[in-house]
Structures are given as structure tokens and as C-alpha cells.
Design a protein around this motif. Structure first.
Motif, PDB file in Angstrom:
ATOM      1  N   HIS A   1     -58.120  32.473  21.495  1.00  0.00           N
ATOM      2  CA  HIS A   1     -58.475  31.853  20.216  1.00  0.00           C
ATOM      3  C   HIS A   1     -57.259  31.170  19.607  1.00  0.00           C
ATOM      4  CE1 HIS A   1     -61.862  34.550  20.734  1.00  0.00           C
ATOM      5  NE2 HIS A   1     -62.513  33.755  19.907  1.00  0.00           N
ATOM      6  N   LEU A   2     -57.515  30.069  18.921  1.00  0.00           N
ATOM      7  CA  LEU A   2     -56.451  29.291  18.288  1.00  0.00           C
ATOM      8  C   LEU A   2     -56.577  29.401  16.771  1.00  0.00           C
ATOM      9  CD1 LEU A   2     -56.808  26.037  20.423  1.00  0.00           C
ATOM     10  CD2 LEU A   2     -55.204  27.910  20.773  1.00  0.00           C
ATOM     11  N   ARG A   3     -55.469  29.693  16.127  1.00  0.00           N
ATOM     12  CA  ARG A   3     -55.456  29.707  14.671  1.00  0.00           C
ATOM     13  C   ARG A   3     -55.329  28.266  14.172  1.00  0.00           C
ATOM     14  NH1 ARG A   3     -54.562  34.730  12.269  1.00  0.00           N
ATOM     15  NH2 ARG A   3     -55.200  33.529  10.470  1.00  0.00           N
ATOM     16  N   ARG A   4     -55.536  28.058  12.879  1.00  0.00           N
ATOM     17  CA  ARG A   4     -55.592  26.709  12.318  1.00  0.00           C
ATOM     18  C   ARG A   4     -54.377  25.840  12.635  1.00  0.00           C
ATOM     19  NH1 ARG A   4     -53.729  24.790   7.904  1.00  0.00           N
ATOM     20  NH2 ARG A   4     -53.555  26.812   6.915  1.00  0.00           N
ATOM     21  N   PRO A   5     -53.143  26.330  12.490  1.00  0.00           N
ATOM     22  CA  PRO A   5     -52.002  25.448  12.814  1.00  0.00           C
ATOM     23  C   PRO A   5     -52.029  24.954  14.266  1.00  0.00           C
ATOM     24  CG  PRO A   5     -51.250  27.311  11.535  1.00  0.00           C
ATOM     25  CD  PRO A   5     -52.681  27.596  11.901  1.00  0.00           C
ATOM     26  N   ALA A   6     -52.471  25.800  15.189  1.00  0.00           N
ATOM     27  CA  ALA A   6     -52.551  25.389  16.589  1.00  0.00           C
ATOM     28  C   ALA A   6     -53.672  24.367  16.791  1.00  0.00           C
ATOM     29  CB  ALA A   6     -52.779  26.611  17.479  1.00  0.00           C
ATOM     30  N   VAL A   7     -54.776  24.526  16.071  1.00  0.00           N
ATOM     31  CA  VAL A   7     -55.881  23.560  16.160  1.00  0.00           C
ATOM     32  C   VAL A   7     -55.433  22.221  15.585  1.00  0.00           C
ATOM     33  CG1 VAL A   7     -58.227  23.026  15.377  1.00  0.00           C
ATOM     34  CG2 VAL A   7     -57.659  25.340  16.131  1.00  0.00           C
ATOM     35  N   GLU A   8     -54.721  22.253  14.478  1.00  0.00           N
ATOM     36  CA  GLU A   8     -54.205  21.016  13.886  1.00  0.00           C
ATOM     37  C   GLU A   8     -53.278  20.302  14.864  1.00  0.00           C
ATOM     38  OE1 GLU A   8     -52.365  22.035  10.172  1.00  0.00           O
ATOM     39  OE2 GLU A   8     -54.258  22.661   9.284  1.00  0.00           O
ATOM     40  N   ALA A   9     -52.416  21.057  15.519  1.00  0.00           N
ATOM     41  CA  ALA A   9     -51.477  20.460  16.471  1.00  0.00           C
ATOM     42  C   ALA A   9     -52.214  19.887  17.684  1.00  0.00           C
ATOM     43  CB  ALA A   9     -50.449  21.495  16.918  1.00  0.00           C
ATOM     44  N   ALA A  10     -53.218  20.596  18.174  1.00  0.00           N
ATOM     45  CA  ALA A  10     -53.948  20.154  19.364  1.00  0.00           C
ATOM     46  C   ALA A  10     -54.811  18.927  19.088  1.00  0.00           C
ATOM     47  CB  ALA A  10     -54.816  21.290  19.897  1.00  0.00           C
ATOM     48  N   THR A  11     -55.371  18.844  17.877  1.00  0.00           N
ATOM     49  CA  THR A  11     -56.299  17.758  17.570  1.00  0.00           C
ATOM     50  C   THR A  11     -55.654  16.600  16.828  1.00  0.00           C
ATOM     51  OG1 THR A  11     -56.943  18.754  15.458  1.00  0.00           O
ATOM     52  CG2 THR A  11     -58.246  19.359  17.415  1.00  0.00           C
ATOM     53  N   GLY A  12     -54.561  16.856  16.157  1.00  0.00           N
ATOM     54  CA  GLY A  12     -53.940  15.826  15.333  1.00  0.00           C
ATOM     55  C   GLY A  12     -54.623  15.671  13.985  1.00  0.00           C
ATOM     56  N   LEU A  13     -55.525  16.593  13.665  1.00  0.00           N
ATOM     57  CA  LEU A  13     -56.249  16.537  12.393  1.00  0.00           C
ATOM     58  C   LEU A  13     -55.563  17.409  11.346  1.00  0.00           C
ATOM     59  CD1 LEU A  13     -59.889  16.926  13.756  1.00  0.00           C
ATOM     60  CD2 LEU A  13     -58.807  14.825  12.961  1.00  0.00           C
ATOM     61  N   SER A  14     -55.703  17.013  10.094  1.00  0.00           N
ATOM     62  CA  SER A  14     -55.167  17.819   9.005  1.00  0.00           C
ATOM     63  C   SER A  14     -56.158  18.922   8.642  1.00  0.00           C
ATOM     64  CB  SER A  14     -54.916  16.945   7.769  1.00  0.00           C
ATOM     65  OG  SER A  14     -56.158  16.481   7.262  1.00  0.00           O
ATOM     66  N   ARG A  15     -55.712  19.856   7.832  1.00  0.00           N
ATOM     67  CA  ARG A  15     -56.577  20.949   7.389  1.00  0.00           C
ATOM     68  C   ARG A  15     -57.822  20.406   6.701  1.00  0.00           C
ATOM     69  NH1 ARG A  15     -57.783  23.509   2.791  1.00  0.00           N
ATOM     70  NH2 ARG A  15     -58.136  25.760   2.833  1.00  0.00           N
ATOM     71  N   SER A  16     -57.625  19.473   5.792  1.00  0.00           N
ATOM     72  CA  SER A  16     -58.770  18.938   5.044  1.00  0.00           C
ATOM     73  C   SER A  16     -59.730  18.181   5.962  1.00  0.00           C
ATOM     74  CB  SER A  16     -58.308  18.051   3.891  1.00  0.00           C
ATOM     75  OG  SER A  16     -57.525  16.985   4.365  1.00  0.00           O
TER      76      SER A  16
END
Length: 63
Positions: A5-20
Motif C-alpha cells: 500500500h502507498l501512503r498519500r505522499p508516495a501516491v503524489e510522487a508516483a502520479t504527479g498529482l497534488s493532494r487537492s
């Protein structure tokens, strides 16, 4: 075999998307929702993020 499982910072890094952007896309159904991994913690299954990335158009596949 357990799912990673990936936490939010890792998902942001993998996708290039911001939290919002992540949460806005989840609201419209354009991005997978996280799963609860603890009382106050959520994470995205790595397979769901990988599948989402694979489904996105890339510059070499456009047109």
C-alpha cells in the motif's frame, strides 16, 4: 502474497498529482479511493495506482 500500500505522499510522487487534485478526482470517480489500514490511516493499493497510471494517455499514445 500481501498487497503493498502507498501512503498519500508516495501516491503524489508516483502520479504527479497534488493532494487537492487527488481528492477532487476521487470525488468525480476518476481516481481510486484509498483503503483504511488503521484507525486513522488510509493508503492506496499499489496495484490500483499502477492500473490507474497504465490507463492514462501518454504523449506517445496520443493521437
Amino acid at each position: 502474497m500481501t498487497e503493498h500500500h502507498l501512503r498519500r505522499p508516495a501516491v503524489e510522487a508516483a502520479t504527479g498529482l497534488s493532494r487537492s487534485s487527488l481528492y477532487a478526482m476521487m470525488d468525480t470517480g476518476d481516481f481510486p479511493r484509498p483503503v483504511r489500514i488503521g484507525k486513522r490511516a488510509v493508503a492506496w493499493p499499489e496495484s490500483a495506482v499502477t492500473a490507474w497510471l497504465a490507463s492514462r494517455p501518454t504523449a506517445d499514445r496520443v493521437g
